[in-house]
Write a protein that holds these residues in place. Structure first.
Motif, short mmCIF file in Angstrom:
data_model
loop_
_atom_site.label_atom_id
_atom_site.label_comp_id
_atom_site.label_asym_id
_atom_site.label_seq_id
_atom_site.Cartn_x
_atom_site.Cartn_y
_atom_site.Cartn_z
N ASN A 145 0.81 -1.22 0.00
CA ASN A 145 0.00 0.00 0.00
C ASN A 145 0.83 1.25 0.00
O ASN A 145 0.64 2.16 -0.76
CB ASN A 145 -0.80 0.09 1.31
CG ASN A 145 -2.00 -0.77 1.27
OD1 ASN A 145 -2.53 -1.03 0.20
ND2 ASN A 145 -2.43 -1.22 2.44
N SER A 146 1.71 1.27 1.00
CA SER A 146 2.49 2.49 1.17
C SER A 146 3.84 2.12 1.77
O SER A 146 3.98 1.08 2.42
CB SER A 146 1.74 3.46 2.08
OG SER A 146 1.52 2.85 3.32
N ILE A 147 4.81 2.98 1.50
CA ILE A 147 6.15 2.75 2.02
C ILE A 147 6.55 3.97 2.84
O ILE A 147 6.51 5.10 2.36
CB ILE A 147 7.16 2.54 0.87
CG1 ILE A 147 6.67 1.38 -0.02
CG2 ILE A 147 8.56 2.28 1.41
CD1 ILE A 147 7.57 1.08 -1.21
N ALA A 148 6.89 3.71 4.10
CA ALA A 148 7.31 4.79 4.98
C ALA A 148 8.83 4.76 5.09
O ALA A 148 9.41 3.71 5.35
CB ALA A 148 6.69 4.60 6.37
N ILE A 149 9.47 5.91 4.88
CA ILE A 149 10.92 5.96 4.99
C ILE A 149 11.27 6.78 6.23
O ILE A 149 11.10 8.00 6.26
CB ILE A 149 11.55 6.57 3.72
CG1 ILE A 149 11.24 5.62 2.55
CG2 ILE A 149 13.05 6.72 3.85
CD1 ILE A 149 10.67 6.29 1.37
N ASP A 150 11.73 6.06 7.24
CA ASP A 150 12.05 6.71 8.50
C ASP A 150 13.46 7.28 8.41
O ASP A 150 14.27 6.77 7.65
CB ASP A 150 11.98 5.64 9.61
CG ASP A 150 11.57 6.25 10.93
OD1 ASP A 150 11.33 7.47 10.98
OD2 ASP A 150 11.48 5.50 11.93
N GLU A 151 13.75 8.31 9.20
CA GLU A 151 15.08 8.95 9.17
C GLU A 151 15.46 9.30 7.73
O GLU A 151 16.57 9.03 7.27
CB GLU A 151 16.17 8.04 9.78
CG GLU A 151 15.83 7.42 11.12
CD GLU A 151 15.85 8.40 12.29
OE1 GLU A 151 16.30 9.56 12.09
OE2 GLU A 151 15.40 8.03 13.38
N ALA A 152 14.52 9.92 7.03
CA ALA A 152 14.70 10.13 5.59
C ALA A 152 15.88 11.05 5.24
O ALA A 152 16.37 11.02 4.12
CB ALA A 152 13.41 10.71 4.99
#
Ligand code: ADP
Ligand code: ZN
Length: 632
Positions: A145-152
């Motif tokens: 569904n979606s991709i979250a990029i942490d510490e981008a």
């Protein structure tokens, strides 16, 4: 007191999401920007969310993942960080899972099976793992569904924490055309923000930049004196029994200071990249489990620290950038309660870092390309240390935001702990004319000795005993004069340069420049800080007599009961093999000790109490509160 006053009832997100927030997280209201950030994910619109550490970024991708079908992928740079998050989520009844290089082939197989069976809401992966061919194929097959990029910010070379493996994420857009991409970071200047948008190829993104101020943190910057240990003990004395991190620049300093602290009766553990992985894990676990409260560390200790009740962060040397400072101090007070950040700095730190950066650039091509940017970051940090502007205001301004309060009531300047020297111009002139009169190239220490009028052999031999500036500042202590010289260098009215000594090793000397003359002629006015010690009894955010009511976090809290609840939490945590904050945060325990809920139903209304936790731990805490009530 919460970190940022929640402004919006969770119901604004609709009944289903609000119900899920209450059920899993015990959250009933949203912090600033969480609502639009969550909305963007639900609507499948790309987003960039910039919120300070502790601002609640994780909820922005976790909450939507729980109410939607299908899987949300979370890219995270550190295995330890992932492990903590996944443990915490599972404890709250969320189907979260992680895949990283620490898993065995068997475990990996299990993860893949669960993914295929559609049993996963949140999948945490490292960037390397995500981009592996086979795994990518699996994800494409099951649909994401979606991709979250942490510490981008790790994707940008303009940032302070560039990670080459993040660069591969550039391909996500093309590989997952149907998934929305969401970037999250706590530290991003304008340039880094633009870079993140470009690198990830975000399409028409929702850009949400939160308020950078962390009002619950009190910032203090003090000059580091000769006996560091006693300065450190002063800070520790204000935080007995509380969790804190002491950062040192080098591994050697970490080893020395932690040994000294233990000798002085403080249980402190060391952490740096030179220790074995087992030693590091031991320190990290002890800190998370609260069996150890003080960790002395290099900056290697950090990104994986999720302990929310860190009450102080002490830097024994200046960090190399304001981004680093903001991130490291940001680890204090993530629970929104008051915390103290002390930085002990000396002008020497600037040159230590500069030397390290230049050496790294000589040895490594890619560092070479960043040298100018690194030194600019360092300069900003140094200016911040020497500035006489409110610390909250300067930090917020640095990150491109306005600060609208006249005074923060939570920094050394606003608390009136630093004072300006009345006769700064005269002191500056005395120092500069001393540099002018003493012909030759000497280090700071030598000028300090001449200004103090020290009758030592090398001064006599060189005939400097008879120049007019000898002894001009004899009423001041050496440390103060040294600090002023560094401040003058910081103001740009003296120069510090390295010259060849003839003995192989370059030496640092002080020299005049054009601006020096302007000061001598009285054309340039300066301010110099005259540091004083924090008042006795001053605490993080809770200064005696300050205008702020930072002790709010303790208002109405029965501290004795709080301690009992804390030890109950520790024993439960030990039993289930999880860090205590995963059971309940300090803020929740304080609320228990404030409102003393008598039934589970009353407990349910308290922030941080979700269904799973109420079921698993509620009764024990209720009993503890009831027993305390009977005994008192
Ligand atoms: P960040 O990733 O931005 O540093 P986190 O997502 O780790 O911050 O959140 C910090 C803490 O705040 C966590 O303990 C989280 O559960 C809590 N939190 C987040 N949103 C809320 C909210 N709306 N109300 C209460 N607590 C919240
Ligand atoms: Zn201030």
């Amino acid at each position: 007191m919460d970190l940022v006053t929640p402004t919006l009832p969770a119901a604004a997100l609709g009944a289903e999401l609000a119900g899920s927030l209450a059920k899993h997280w015990g959250i009933h209201s949203l912090r600033p920007l969480q609502q639009p950030a969550i909305q963007a994910v639900l609507e499948g619109r790309d987003s960039l969310v910039v919120l300070p550490t502790g601002g609640g970024k994780s909820l922005c991708y976790q909450a939507p993942a729980v109410v939607r079908d299908g899987v949300t992928v979370v890219v995270s740079p550190l295995i330890s960080l992932m492990k903590d998050q996944v443990d915490g989520l599972r404890e709250s009844g969320v189907d979260a899972i992680r895949l990283d290089s620490s898993l065995s082939a068997d475990e990996r197989f299990k993860v893949e099976k669960q993914l295929r069976e559609g049993k996963v809401s949140l999948l945490f992966v490292s960037p390397e793992r995500l981009m592996m061919y086979d795994f990518m194929a699996l994800l494409q097959e099951i649909g994401v569904n979606s991709i979250a990029i942490d510490e981008a910010h790790c994707i940008s070379q303009w940032g302070h924490d560039f990670r080459p493996e993040y660069r591969q994420l550039k391909r996500l857009r093309e590989l997952f055309p149907r998934a929305s991409l969401h970037a999250y970071t706590a530290t991003a200047t304008e340039r880094v923000r633009k870079d993140i948008l470009e690198q990830l190829g975000l399409v028409n993104p929702e850009i949400l930049v939160g308020n950078f101020d962390r009002p619950n943190l009190t910032y203090r910057i003090l000059p580091r004196r000769g006996d560091l240990l006693s300065q450190v003990l002063d800070v520790l004395a204000r935080h007995k029994g509380e969790g804190g991190v002491i950062y040192c620049i080098s591994r050697n300093d970490v080893n020395t200071l932690s040994a000294q602290l233990n000798k002085a009766g403080v249980k402190a553990m060391a952490y740096h990249a030179g220790l074995t992985p087992q030693e590091r894990t031991k320190t990290q676990d002890a800190f998370l489990e609260e069996s150890c409260d003080v960790v002395v560390a290099t900056v290697a200790f950090g990104m994986g620290i999720d302990r929310s009740n860190v009450r102080f962060v002490l830097h024994t040397g200046m960090p190399k950038s304001l981004e680093a400072y903001q991130q490291e101090t940001g680890r204090a007070g993530r629970d929104g309660l008051e915390a103290e950040c002390v930085l002990l700095s000396s002008g020497q730190d600037f040159f230590t870092w500069k030397g390290l950066m230049e050496r790294a650039a000589r040895e490594n091509q890619s560092e070479q390309a960043h040298l100018d940017s690194s030194i600019e970051h360092l300069n900003e940090m140094w200016r911040y240390c020497r500035s006489s502007v409110c610390r909250h205001r300067s930090l917020v301004n640095y990150f491109g935001q306005e600060y609208d309060k006249p005074s923060c009531g939570a920094c050394d300047h606003c608390l009136g702990e630093t004072v300006m020297v009345d006769d700064a111009d005269i002191i500056a002139q005395k120092i500069i004319s001393c540099v002018a009169r003493v012909k030759g190239a000497y280090g700071i220490g030598y000028y300090v000795s001449v200004l103090r009028g020290e009758k030592i052999a090398k001064i006599k031999e060189r005939g400097h005993e008879s120049i007019s500036t000898f002894g001009l500042l004899k009423e001041h202590d050496a440390q103060n004069i040294r600090d002023w010289v560094y401040q003058l260098i910081g103001h740009g009215v003296l120069r510090h340069v390295e010259i060849e000594s003839g003995f192989g090793k370059p030496i640092s000397v002080v020299q005049l420049n054009k601006q020096s003359m302007e000061v001598l002629r009285g054309e340039k006015k300066l301010r110099l800080l005259a540091p004083v010690k924090p008042k006795k009894g001053a605490r993080g955010g809770a200064s005696s007599g300050a205008s702020r009511k930072d002790d709010d976090g303790w208002d109405g809290v029965d501290r004795e009961l709080f301690e009992e609840l804390r030890s109950l939490r520790k024993s439960i945590a030990d039993e289930i093999g999880m860090p205590p904050y995963i059971v309940f945060h300090d803020a929740t325990l304080r609320e228990f000790a404030r409102s003393r809920p008598a039934t589970l139903e009353q407990m349910r209304g308290i922030s941080g109490v979700g269904d799973a936790k109420l079921r698993n731990f509620g009764e024990k805490f209720r009993e503890c509160i009831a027993a305390y009530g009977e005994a008192t």
